[in-house]
Motif scaffolding. Structure first.
Motif, PDB file in Angstrom:
ATOM      1  N   UNK A  67      96.247  48.301  83.511  1.00  0.00           N
ATOM      2  CA  UNK A  67      95.710  49.190  84.549  1.00  0.00           C
ATOM      3  C   UNK A  67      94.317  48.716  84.970  1.00  0.00           C
ATOM      4  N   UNK A  68      93.503  48.305  83.985  1.00  0.00           N
ATOM      5  CA  UNK A  68      92.165  47.792  84.312  1.00  0.00           C
ATOM      6  C   UNK A  68      92.268  46.557  85.196  1.00  0.00           C
ATOM      7  N   UNK A  69      93.257  45.700  84.928  1.00  0.00           N
ATOM      8  CA  UNK A  69      93.453  44.495  85.745  1.00  0.00           C
ATOM      9  C   UNK A  69      93.856  44.871  87.170  1.00  0.00           C
ATOM     10  N   UNK A  70      94.695  45.904  87.295  1.00  0.00           N
ATOM     11  CA  UNK A  70      95.115  46.347  88.625  1.00  0.00           C
ATOM     12  C   UNK A  70      93.942  46.918  89.418  1.00  0.00           C
ATOM     13  N   UNK A  71      92.971  47.495  88.686  1.00  0.00           N
ATOM     14  CA  UNK A  71      91.820  48.117  89.352  1.00  0.00           C
ATOM     15  C   UNK A  71      90.609  47.193  89.384  1.00  0.00           C
ATOM     16  N   UNK A  72      90.831  45.913  89.101  1.00  0.00           N
ATOM     17  CA  UNK A  72      89.719  44.964  88.969  1.00  0.00           C
ATOM     18  C   UNK A  72      88.872  44.855  90.233  1.00  0.00           C
ATOM     19  N   UNK A  73      89.448  45.135  91.376  1.00  0.00           N
ATOM     20  CA  UNK A  73      88.696  45.021  92.620  1.00  0.00           C
ATOM     21  C   UNK A  73      87.760  46.189  92.881  1.00  0.00           C
ATOM     22  N   UNK A  75      84.625  48.538  92.382  1.00  0.00           N
ATOM     23  CA  UNK A  75      83.281  48.472  91.798  1.00  0.00           C
ATOM     24  C   UNK A  75      82.898  49.809  91.166  1.00  0.00           C
ATOM     25  N   UNK A  76      83.842  50.754  91.173  1.00  0.00           N
ATOM     26  CA  UNK A  76      83.577  52.071  90.601  1.00  0.00           C
ATOM     27  C   UNK A  76      84.022  52.163  89.145  1.00  0.00           C
ATOM     28  N   UNK A  77      84.833  51.199  88.677  1.00  0.00           N
ATOM     29  CA  UNK A  77      85.339  51.238  87.301  1.00  0.00           C
ATOM     30  C   UNK A  77      84.678  50.159  86.455  1.00  0.00           C
ATOM     31  N   UNK A  78      84.050  50.583  85.360  1.00  0.00           N
ATOM     32  CA  UNK A  78      83.479  49.653  84.390  1.00  0.00           C
ATOM     33  C   UNK A  78      84.335  49.689  83.132  1.00  0.00           C
ATOM     34  N   UNK A  79      84.754  48.515  82.659  1.00  0.00           N
ATOM     35  CA  UNK A  79      85.602  48.429  81.471  1.00  0.00           C
ATOM     36  C   UNK A  79      84.780  47.928  80.299  1.00  0.00           C
ATOM     37  N   UNK A  80      84.846  48.652  79.190  1.00  0.00           N
ATOM     38  CA  UNK A  80      84.129  48.282  77.969  1.00  0.00           C
ATOM     39  C   UNK A  80      85.128  47.894  76.891  1.00  0.00           C
ATOM     40  N   UNK A  81      84.896  46.758  76.250  1.00  0.00           N
ATOM     41  CA  UNK A  81      85.710  46.330  75.119  1.00  0.00           C
ATOM     42  C   UNK A  81      85.028  46.804  73.841  1.00  0.00           C
ATOM     43  N   UNK A  82      85.741  47.622  73.067  1.00  0.00           N
ATOM     44  CA  UNK A  82      85.163  48.248  71.884  1.00  0.00           C
ATOM     45  C   UNK A  82      85.791  47.656  70.629  1.00  0.00           C
ATOM     46  N   UNK A  83      84.957  47.180  69.718  1.00  0.00           N
ATOM     47  CA  UNK A  83      85.441  46.575  68.479  1.00  0.00           C
ATOM     48  C   UNK A  83      85.113  47.467  67.288  1.00  0.00           C
ATOM     49  N   UNK A  84      86.094  48.226  66.840  1.00  0.00           N
ATOM     50  CA  UNK A  84      85.948  49.054  65.633  1.00  0.00           C
ATOM     51  C   UNK A  84      87.307  49.208  64.981  1.00  0.00           C
TER      52      UNK A  84
END
Length: 201
Positions: A67-73, A75-84
């Protein structure tokens, strides 16, 4: 012949048996897309775990990535990669909270892998006096969490087991009547159920 064998909830790929399982990937993807649709161009943040340690979490993670890839264009969505570690809910929520606060957040809509982490995060945000800016929380859940304030902002779907009984009856009926051919393994995916709240449209 023998009796039909049906695996419920957790299917095992190595066992040639009929299975009835929750559609973790499809349900998560549907929820994330629905959440994006109702953001109405409000700034949003999505928190995705880097390396889940079990299969269900991996399905959910892949759906969020897609879904994040589909919304990659956008500028309103920021994706955070969380490592825990997934099983430490408080630690996961703390990492998300620190990441969010350090990024000078403007997001009003937040996407989480599950309601348990979302609730822990929201309490930290509330303690910091920042919860008022959040308008919508999108999270997949196994159980209900939170209080009225949290739930009033929650767009979620849950694993409800109501669908298992009719699915089992369908498979048993087909197997015992001979409708289902021998050797043809049946697999039924159950969708999560959306939980609607008055202010979420």
């Amino acid at each position: 012949c023998g009796l039909p064998l049906i695996l419920v909830d957790h299917g095992l790929d190595s066992v040639p048996a009929d299975t009835i399982v929750f559609d973790e990937y499809g349900s998560m993807k549907e929820l994330m897309l629905r959440g994006l649709k109702v953001t109405n161009n409000r700034p949003a943040a999505m928190f995705i775990r880097e390396s889940p340690h079990y299969r269900i979490a991996n399905f959910r993670r892949q759906a969020m990535l897609d879904v994040a890839a589909e919304a990659a264009g956008s500028d309103q969505l920021t994706v955070y990669s969380i490592s825990t570690c997934f099983r430490d809910i408080a630690q996961t929520a703390n990492v998300i909270f620190q990441t969010f606060m350090e990024s000078e957040p403007r997001a009003k809509v937040l996407f989480f892998p599950d309601t348990m982490v979302a609730w822990e995060f929201y309490q930290k945000l509330r303690d910091a006096g920042q919860a008022g800016q959040i308008e919508l929380l999108v999270a997949l859940g196994d159980i209900l969490r939170g209080d009225d304030d949290f739930n009033s902002k929650l767009l979620a779907s849950y694993r409800l087991f109501d669908g298992f009984a009719p699915a089992i009856r369908r498979i048993l009926s087909e197997r015992l009547s001979g409708e289902a051919s021998v050797g043809n393994v049946r697999r039924e995916l159950l969708n999560f159920t959306f939980m609607e709240y008055d202010n979420v449209k």
